[in-house]
Design an enzyme around this catalytic site. Structure first.
Site, PDB file in Angstrom:
ATOM      1  N   TYR A  68      42.531  43.758  34.675  1.00 39.76           N
ATOM      2  CA  TYR A  68      41.952  42.153  34.760  1.00 39.76           C
ATOM      3  C   TYR A  68      42.188  40.228  34.639  1.00 39.76           C
ATOM      4  O   TYR A  68      42.840  40.361  35.607  1.00 39.76           O
ATOM      5  CB  TYR A  68      40.203  42.714  35.338  1.00 39.76           C
ATOM      6  CG  TYR A  68      39.316  40.872  35.847  1.00 39.76           C
ATOM      7  CD1 TYR A  68      39.667  40.310  37.293  1.00 39.76           C
ATOM      8  CD2 TYR A  68      38.915  40.541  34.982  1.00 39.76           C
ATOM      9  CE1 TYR A  68      39.146  39.136  37.491  1.00 39.76           C
ATOM     10  CE2 TYR A  68      38.313  38.657  35.183  1.00 39.76           C
ATOM     11  CZ  TYR A  68      38.196  39.075  37.126  1.00 39.76           C
ATOM     12  OH  TYR A  68      37.442  37.695  37.093  1.00 39.76           O
ATOM     13  N   LEU A 110      36.858  40.640  53.731  1.00 41.03           N
ATOM     14  CA  LEU A 110      35.307  41.186  53.739  1.00 41.03           C
ATOM     15  C   LEU A 110      35.450  42.589  52.992  1.00 41.03           C
ATOM     16  O   LEU A 110      34.260  43.331  53.988  1.00 41.03           O
ATOM     17  CB  LEU A 110      35.018  41.491  55.501  1.00 41.03           C
ATOM     18  CG  LEU A 110      34.863  39.721  56.592  1.00 41.03           C
ATOM     19  CD1 LEU A 110      34.646  40.447  57.629  1.00 41.03           C
ATOM     20  CD2 LEU A 110      33.962  38.666  55.160  1.00 41.03           C
TER      21      LEU A 110
END
Length: 328
Positions: A146, A33
């Site tokens: 990334y 989360l």
């Protein structure tokens, strides 16, 4: 089947988890989360709060499932950091989270005999493409950390497949957009262009920034291939099913059509009826000029094709979600 969905509280992972549940599968969502909300976990699925870096917790989860005689048939792995710009500032964070933590997940899977994975990869593994539309055999030359962090995972998966018979599908996404009725993009902070543009229409932002106006494209702004999140979700289910018979799948997922940043803004103006002021900014490092997918391979092999092909339709679905989200 019983499927573990890492990052299943997020935008893409949650959409896939929900579609799996509606298709009759038993789903467990595993999410820390950090960039998602508990309220966004789909109904009808089990939720476990945890980090993929926590290998003992993952192993315990696999053990518990086996003890209940309901072992996991496989994993769909979405948990990752996704901001290309941020990855250029803090590459070490991306390699630790996206690469090293994923290796821990894979080791836990191997140790517990779970050998089927659908991996959320990215078009960023291609970097600046030599030609478009991009095919799966195009050179892999990421221009940001990334993309490199995801490509390293693909290399790991190749060797696990060779050495251990590990079955995997690597799905290389282009720009995911749009929304289903009760779920859409909900990132904090938000960095994707369509929700950012719609924020301007809602009066939540003064204008939309265009990073770079001198790219070698028709209007000077970056061109991207936008795929609706529901089309993407359907591809995951097809790939997972195909791994019963095949041990290694690599597919691009996109519309096959590119739209520039300015075209996205014009679409938002049409859909919302609101003016969208623009602020021009310099280029961001690591942003390729054009990324357009060839999804011919998955179409030929698995029969997948996108249902949402019009930019205005994709933007309209996102606009409906944004209005519901903020009760506009």
């Amino acid at each position: 089947m019983r499927i573990l969905v890492t990052g299943g509280a997020g935008y893409i992972g949650g959409t896939v988890a929900g579609l799996l549940a509606r298709s009759g599968h038993e789903v467990t969502v595993y999410d820390n989360l950090c960039h998602a909300k508990r309220s966004m976990v789909p109904g009808g699925v089990e939720f476990v709060h945890g980090d993929i870096a926590d290998r003992p917790k993952l192993e315990s989860l696999f053990d518990q499932a086996a003890a209940e005689q309901r072992p996991f048939d496989g994993v769909m792995h979405f948990a990752a950091l996704i901001e290309a710009g941020e990855s250029m500032k803090c590459p070490e964070v991306y390699f630790r989270n996206n690469t090293a933590s994923t290796l821990g997940l894979l080791e836990a899977m191997l140790g517990k005999g779970v050998k089927r994975l659908v991996f959320s990869s990215t078009a960023a593994v291609y970097g600046e493409p030599e030609s478009t539309p991009i095919r799966e055999d195009a050179p892999l030359k990421p221009t940001n950390a990334y993309g490199e962090s995801k490509l390293l995972v693909e290399h790991i998966l190749t060797w696990l497949n060779r050495s251990h018979g590990f079955h995997y599908a690597s799905l290389r996404y282009f720009n995911v957009a749009g929304a289903e009725e009760h779920r859409g993009e909900d990132h904090e902070p938000e960095s994707h262009i369509i929700p950012l543009v719609l924020d301007v229409a809602l009066g939540r932002r003064a204008g939309i920034k265009i990073f770079g106006q001198d790219y070698p494209t028709p209007d000077g702004t970056c061109v991207r291939d936008y795929i609706h999140v529901l089309d993407l979700a359907r591809a995951h289910l097809l790939a997972f099913e195909a791994l019963k018979e095949r041990d290694r799948l690599i597919y691009n997922l996109g519309n096959g059509v590119g739209f520039s940043v300015r075209e996205v803004i014009e679409s938002a103006r049409r859909v919302t009826g609101h003016p969208i002021p623009v602020v021009e900014e310099p280029r961001r490092p690591g942003d390729p000029a054009v990324l357009i997918a060839s999804s011919e391979k998955i179409g030929n092999e698995l029969g997948w094709k996108p249902e949402f092909t019009e930019l205005d339709g994709i933007v309209a679905s996102a606009w409906k979600w944004q209005q519901m989200r903020y009760k506009a």
